[in-house]
Each structure stands twice: as structure tokens, then as C-alpha cells.
Design a protein around this motif. Structure first.
Motif, mmCIF file in Angstrom:
data_model
loop_
_atom_site.group_PDB
_atom_site.id
_atom_site.type_symbol
_atom_site.label_atom_id
_atom_site.label_comp_id
_atom_site.label_asym_id
_atom_site.label_seq_id
_atom_site.Cartn_x
_atom_site.Cartn_y
_atom_site.Cartn_z
ATOM 1 N N GLU A 280 0.819 -1.209 0.000
ATOM 2 C CA GLU A 280 0.000 0.000 0.000
ATOM 3 C C GLU A 280 0.857 1.266 0.000
ATOM 4 O OE1 GLU A 280 -3.269 -0.061 2.771
ATOM 5 O OE2 GLU A 280 -3.663 -2.168 2.315
ATOM 6 N N ILE A 281 1.961 1.244 0.736
ATOM 7 C CA ILE A 281 2.875 2.394 0.716
ATOM 8 C C ILE A 281 3.462 2.548 -0.691
ATOM 9 C CG2 ILE A 281 5.091 3.290 1.553
ATOM 10 C CD1 ILE A 281 4.358 2.060 4.301
ATOM 11 N N TYR A 282 3.845 1.429 -1.293
ATOM 12 C CA TYR A 282 4.389 1.467 -2.645
ATOM 13 C C TYR A 282 3.363 2.052 -3.622
ATOM 14 C CZ TYR A 282 6.262 0.026 -7.126
ATOM 15 O OH TYR A 282 6.720 0.032 -8.414
ATOM 16 N N SER A 283 2.120 1.582 -3.549
ATOM 17 C CA SER A 283 1.070 2.081 -4.446
ATOM 18 C C SER A 283 0.820 3.561 -4.230
ATOM 19 C CB SER A 283 -0.233 1.307 -4.227
ATOM 20 O OG SER A 283 -0.076 -0.029 -4.610
ATOM 21 N N PHE A 284 0.794 3.993 -2.962
ATOM 22 C CA PHE A 284 0.574 5.409 -2.675
ATOM 23 C C PHE A 284 1.741 6.241 -3.197
ATOM 24 C CE2 PHE A 284 0.573 9.219 0.069
ATOM 25 C CZ PHE A 284 -0.671 9.718 -0.279
ATOM 26 N N THR A 285 2.944 5.726 -3.068
ATOM 27 C CA THR A 285 4.119 6.427 -3.590
ATOM 28 C C THR A 285 4.005 6.596 -5.106
ATOM 29 O OG1 THR A 285 5.497 5.549 -1.800
ATOM 30 C CG2 THR A 285 6.647 6.374 -3.745
ATOM 31 N N GLN A 286 3.562 5.554 -5.784
ATOM 32 C CA GLN A 286 3.365 5.632 -7.237
ATOM 33 C C GLN A 286 2.303 6.686 -7.584
ATOM 34 O OE1 GLN A 286 5.211 3.848 -9.618
ATOM 35 N NE2 GLN A 286 6.398 3.590 -7.756
ATOM 36 N N TYR A 287 1.247 6.727 -6.790
ATOM 37 C CA TYR A 287 0.203 7.727 -7.007
ATOM 38 C C TYR A 287 0.770 9.139 -6.842
ATOM 39 C CZ TYR A 287 -3.531 10.931 -5.743
ATOM 40 O OH TYR A 287 -4.332 12.032 -5.665
ATOM 41 N N VAL A 288 1.518 9.359 -5.771
ATOM 42 C CA VAL A 288 2.089 10.690 -5.540
ATOM 43 C C VAL A 288 3.035 11.047 -6.684
ATOM 44 C CG1 VAL A 288 3.634 12.041 -4.039
ATOM 45 C CG2 VAL A 288 1.812 10.636 -3.032
ATOM 46 N N GLU A 289 3.835 10.103 -7.096
ATOM 47 C CA GLU A 289 4.796 10.365 -8.177
ATOM 48 C C GLU A 289 4.099 10.770 -9.477
ATOM 49 O OE1 GLU A 289 7.956 7.518 -10.236
ATOM 50 O OE2 GLU A 289 8.326 7.856 -8.101
ATOM 51 N N LYS A 290 2.997 10.133 -9.800
ATOM 52 C CA LYS A 290 2.331 10.360 -11.078
ATOM 53 C C LYS A 290 1.268 11.452 -11.037
ATOM 54 C CE LYS A 290 3.188 5.838 -12.929
ATOM 55 N NZ LYS A 290 3.222 4.573 -12.306
ATOM 56 N N SER A 291 0.585 11.577 -9.901
ATOM 57 C CA SER A 291 -0.617 12.418 -9.895
ATOM 58 C C SER A 291 -0.612 13.564 -8.902
ATOM 59 C CB SER A 291 -1.845 11.525 -9.610
ATOM 60 O OG SER A 291 -1.919 10.490 -10.546
ATOM 61 N N TRP A 292 0.364 13.614 -8.023
ATOM 62 C CA TRP A 292 0.329 14.637 -6.961
ATOM 63 C C TRP A 292 0.612 16.015 -7.548
ATOM 64 C CZ3 TRP A 292 -1.501 13.511 -2.332
ATOM 65 C CH2 TRP A 292 -1.369 14.457 -1.321
ATOM 66 N N ARG A 293 -0.224 16.936 -7.158
ATOM 67 C CA ARG A 293 -0.032 18.323 -7.615
ATOM 68 C C ARG A 293 0.392 19.155 -6.417
ATOM 69 N NH1 ARG A 293 -5.471 18.142 -10.859
ATOM 70 N NH2 ARG A 293 -4.734 16.898 -12.589
ATOM 71 N N THR A 294 1.405 19.959 -6.623
ATOM 72 C CA THR A 294 1.895 20.810 -5.526
ATOM 73 C C THR A 294 1.410 22.229 -5.723
ATOM 74 O OG1 THR A 294 3.951 21.184 -6.732
ATOM 75 C CG2 THR A 294 3.930 19.449 -5.083
#
Length: 120
Positions: free
Chosen positions: A106-120
Motif C-alpha cells: 500500500e505504501i508502494y502504491s501510494f508512492t506511485q500515485y504521488v509520483e504520477k498524480s500529486w499536484r503541488t
């Protein structure tokens, strides 16, 4: 999300850290301050790195760095727990290992989400 407490990975890591603390108190006295202490610290480090990373979420790379630290602490925890399981065969350890394996994903999946979709 208003807080790191809204993250499922944080809540799981927090809950599991409490479980780890209780289970490690079943270790022999001489191990409470050796292996037990190390396992408790690494399990707490997972939740702490998630919280700290969230606090830096406006800087995407910092957020990713702390999620990586959380995952690294989880791997350290698993390594330590394998040793405890081999030495002491505490029944709850198997279930904890399974929970942490799932949390790692789950941490890995969330990291992938942040990497691809996170907006700052």
C-alpha cells in the motif's frame, strides 16, 4: 485530505505499531532492550515518516523521499521480525508479518500515485 491522519497508510502503520509494541513486550527480558527496542523503533518510524512526508507535501520530492523512508523502515522491520520469529516463535508474529507485507504494498502504491498524480 486535511491531515496525515486521513491517509489509510498512516492509520494502518499507527495501528500496527501499537500491536508491535505489545507483542515485543513478550520477548525475553534481555531482548526487550536489544531486538525488541529496534523493532519498536522501526515500526514507529514508518508512521512518523508518513506524517513528516505529509507535512512536506507541497514539495512533491520531499513527500516522495519520506514515503521512501517509510517503506525502507518497513523493510527493516520485516528483517528484524524474521529474526525474532526464528528465535522465539511468538504466535502473533506471523500475522504481523502478513499485515506489514500488505502495508508495504500500500505504501508502494501510494508512492506511485504521488509520483504520477500529486499536484503541488
Amino acid at each position: 485530505m486535511k491531515s496525515y491522519k486521513d491517509l489509510d497508510i498512516y492509520n494502518l502503520a499507527f495501528t500496527y505499531a501499537i500491536e508491535v509494541h505489545k507483542v515485543t513486550m513478550k520477548l525475553p527480558k534481555f531482548e526487550l532492550y536489544e531486538q525488541g527496542s529496534q523493532v519498536r523503533r522501526s515500526s514507529k518510524s514508518i508512521k512518523d515518516n508518513i506524517a513528516e512526508g505529509y507535512g512536506r507535501r507541497i514539495y512533491k520530492q520531499d513527500f516522495l523521499k519520506f514515503l521512501t523512508y517509510a517503506h525502507s523502515s518497513l523493510l527493516e522491520w520485516l528483517s528484524q521480525l524474521e529474526m525474532i520469529d526464528e528465535l522465539y516463535q511468538i504466535p502473533e508474529i506471523k500475522e504481523l508479518r502478513e499485515k506489514y507485507e500488505t502495508l508495504g504494498g500500500e505504501i508502494y502504491s501510494f508512492t506511485q500515485y504521488v509520483e504520477k498524480s500529486w499536484r503541488t
